[in-house]
Design a protein around this motif. Structure first.
Motif, PDB file in Angstrom:
ATOM      1  N   TRP A  64     -10.377   2.302   1.366  1.00  0.00           N
ATOM      2  CA  TRP A  64     -10.924   2.689   0.568  1.00  0.00           C
ATOM      3  C   TRP A  64     -11.096   3.686  -0.266  1.00  0.00           C
ATOM      4  O   TRP A  64     -11.978   3.617  -1.916  1.00  0.00           O
ATOM      5  N   GLU A  65     -10.349   4.427  -0.470  1.00  0.00           N
ATOM      6  CA  GLU A  65     -10.556   5.584  -0.909  1.00  0.00           C
ATOM      7  C   GLU A  65      -9.420   5.923  -1.971  1.00  0.00           C
ATOM      8  O   GLU A  65      -8.966   6.307  -2.820  1.00  0.00           O
ATOM      9  N   ASP A  66      -8.799   4.995  -1.605  1.00  0.00           N
ATOM     10  CA  ASP A  66      -6.812   4.871  -2.528  1.00  0.00           C
ATOM     11  C   ASP A  66      -7.866   3.770  -3.882  1.00  0.00           C
ATOM     12  O   ASP A  66      -8.129   2.769  -3.568  1.00  0.00           O
ATOM     13  N   ASP A  67      -7.353   4.290  -5.301  1.00  0.00           N
ATOM     14  CA  ASP A  67      -7.192   3.842  -6.186  1.00  0.00           C
ATOM     15  C   ASP A  67      -6.741   2.889  -6.226  1.00  0.00           C
ATOM     16  O   ASP A  67      -7.944   1.419  -7.157  1.00  0.00           O
ATOM     17  N   ASP A  68      -5.704   2.682  -5.589  1.00  0.00           N
ATOM     18  CA  ASP A  68      -4.629   0.810  -6.214  1.00  0.00           C
ATOM     19  C   ASP A  68      -6.120   0.558  -5.572  1.00  0.00           C
ATOM     20  O   ASP A  68      -5.808  -1.328  -5.553  1.00  0.00           O
ATOM     21  N   VAL A  92       1.014  -1.295  -0.126  1.00  0.00           N
ATOM     22  CA  VAL A  92       0.033   0.261   0.141  1.00  0.00           C
ATOM     23  C   VAL A  92       0.847   1.813   0.151  1.00  0.00           C
ATOM     24  O   VAL A  92       2.091   1.432   0.280  1.00  0.00           O
ATOM     25  N   LYS A  93       0.619   2.300  -0.219  1.00  0.00           N
ATOM     26  CA  LYS A  93       1.043   3.401  -0.150  1.00  0.00           C
ATOM     27  C   LYS A  93       1.582   4.094   1.026  1.00  0.00           C
ATOM     28  O   LYS A  93       1.459   3.500   2.445  1.00  0.00           O
ATOM     29  N   PRO A  94       2.785   4.290   1.486  1.00  0.00           N
ATOM     30  CA  PRO A  94       3.060   4.880   2.828  1.00  0.00           C
ATOM     31  C   PRO A  94       2.314   5.347   3.716  1.00  0.00           C
ATOM     32  O   PRO A  94       2.388   5.250   4.777  1.00  0.00           O
TER      33      PRO A  94
END
Length: 377
Positions: free
Chosen positions: A144-148, A108-110
């Motif tokens: 869940w707001e993350d596109d990835d 996931v993003k940092p």
């Protein structure tokens, strides 16, 4: 349109810890409603069977919503906890899919690492639910707001994942109350016997939903002798599902050898046993091929010939109608006795589909029952 009347049934099951339990004191007793004089009306007993995750319990809940009495205030509060716990579990499953080869780090993003770690560290409490605190809801929303995250392949996740995770902001509201659609999409594993009763016109339908786990299948035979009809629910998507996930290629074996035993094949075998059961010779047997909506998308990814039962299919891989017809023909050809079988393709969360099909099913059930009475008289 056939008129229906909502009635209050004496409950013979309770929901606890997200699971449907039978009440052992009532299991052998016929469900009765003190408001109805059942001696003056026709009673049809529907035995609903199928393996786990076929959607049979969802179908039962939907029929109860349409023709009976839906959940009361206390049950809605319980469903609220079930649904929120479902969302935590679904998110955990998706994060597990993103664990890197080192087995420790989540991809996931940092800025989302702490959120992911918080969710993954959560545990089921003694009441069977994940604790849906304000902090938990905040971390879930961040994830869940993350596109990835949204682009994660969810083939191995529950059928309700996309539905609930697209409603995460609504589910997190303090005043949230489950809608009928939310209840239908919730994952509630049925255990033992669950009974539902409703009336359509002057006809009373007593529906018994029996758990589909292997440990519960031994109980199926208890309902055979009293059943007017068996509604057997089979998930169309189970052609591509095994006990450990979706069908995968094995390059070290030939195509036929590499095909694992799928849930569909197990379900077909059980359906064959039901059709050949002597105690059910006077009952109508109705097959529901369920989850047609998900099936339409699944065949675009995995051809039905990846299931041994349908290995001979040589039609267009993503042609929905061709696939359905071949599957119906193949399933019915497995039955070793001559009897009338009725097949419907369903989506248990689609109101129009369920209402229309049950009106047809109820006619079939009544007609078959009258034929049996005429034969025995």
């Amino acid at each position: 349109r056939r008129t229906s009347e909502r009635v209050r049934a004496e409950p013979s099951f309770r929901l606890s810890m997200g699971i449907c339990f039978s009440d052992e004191n009532r299991e052998a007793r016929r469900v009765r409603n003190p408001e109805m004089d059942t001696t003056t009306r026709n009673i049809y007993r529907l035995l609903v069977l199928g393996v786990s995750n076929s959607g049979k319990s969802t179908l039962c809940r939907h029929l109860t919503y349409l023709f009976g009495e839906g959940p009361g205030r206390a049950e809605l509060q319980l469903y609220k906890r079930i649904i929120r716990s479902n969302v935590v579990e679904l998110t955990r499953q998706i994060l597990k899919l993103r664990i890197k080869p080192d087995g420790k780090t989540i991809d996931v993003k940092p800025e989302l690492v702490k959120s992911a770690e918080y969710i993954m560290s959560s545990e089921v409490e003694s009441n069977g639910f994940y604790d849906f605190t304000k902090e938990m809801s905040r971390e879930l929303i961040k994830i869940w707001e993350d596109d990835d995250i949204r682009e994660t392949k969810m083939d191995n996740i529950g059928d309700n994942a996309t539905y609930f995770l697209s409603r995460i902001n609504v589910l997190a509201l303090s005043g949230y109350s489950p809608s009928p659609a939310d209840v239908l999409h919730s994952r509630v594993r049925s255990v033992g016997f669950g009974r539902h009763i409703f009336r359509v016109g002057n006809n009373i339908f007593e529906m018994t939903d029996v758990g589909g786990d292997s440990s519960d299948r031994r109980k199926w035979s208890r309902g055979y002798s009293m059943a007017t009809s068996v509604l057997y629910v089979m998930s169309l998507t189970s052609y591509s599902e095994t006990g450990s996930g979706l069908v995968r290629e094995n390059p070290q074996k030939s195509e036929e050898e590499s095909l694992p035993v799928t849930v569909m094949e197990q379900s077909i075998s059980l359906f064959k046993d039901i059709c050949e059961e002597s105690k059910l010779r006077n009952a109508s047997i109705i097959l529901f091929l369920n989850k047609r909506d998900i099936f339409k998308e699944r065949i675009k990814q995995i051809p039905i010939r990846k299931c041994r039962a349908f290995a001979g299919y040589d039609g267009p891989e993503d042609d929905y109608k061709s696939c359905i017809e071949y599957m119906k023909k193949t399933i019915l050809s497995r039955i070793g006795v001559e009897r009338n079988l009725y097949v419907y393709v369903t989506c248990a969360v689609d109101e129009r589909n369920v209402r229309r099909i049950f009106e047809s099913v109820s006619d079939t059930v009544r007609t078959k029952a009258l034929e049996v009475v005429g034969t025995l008289s």
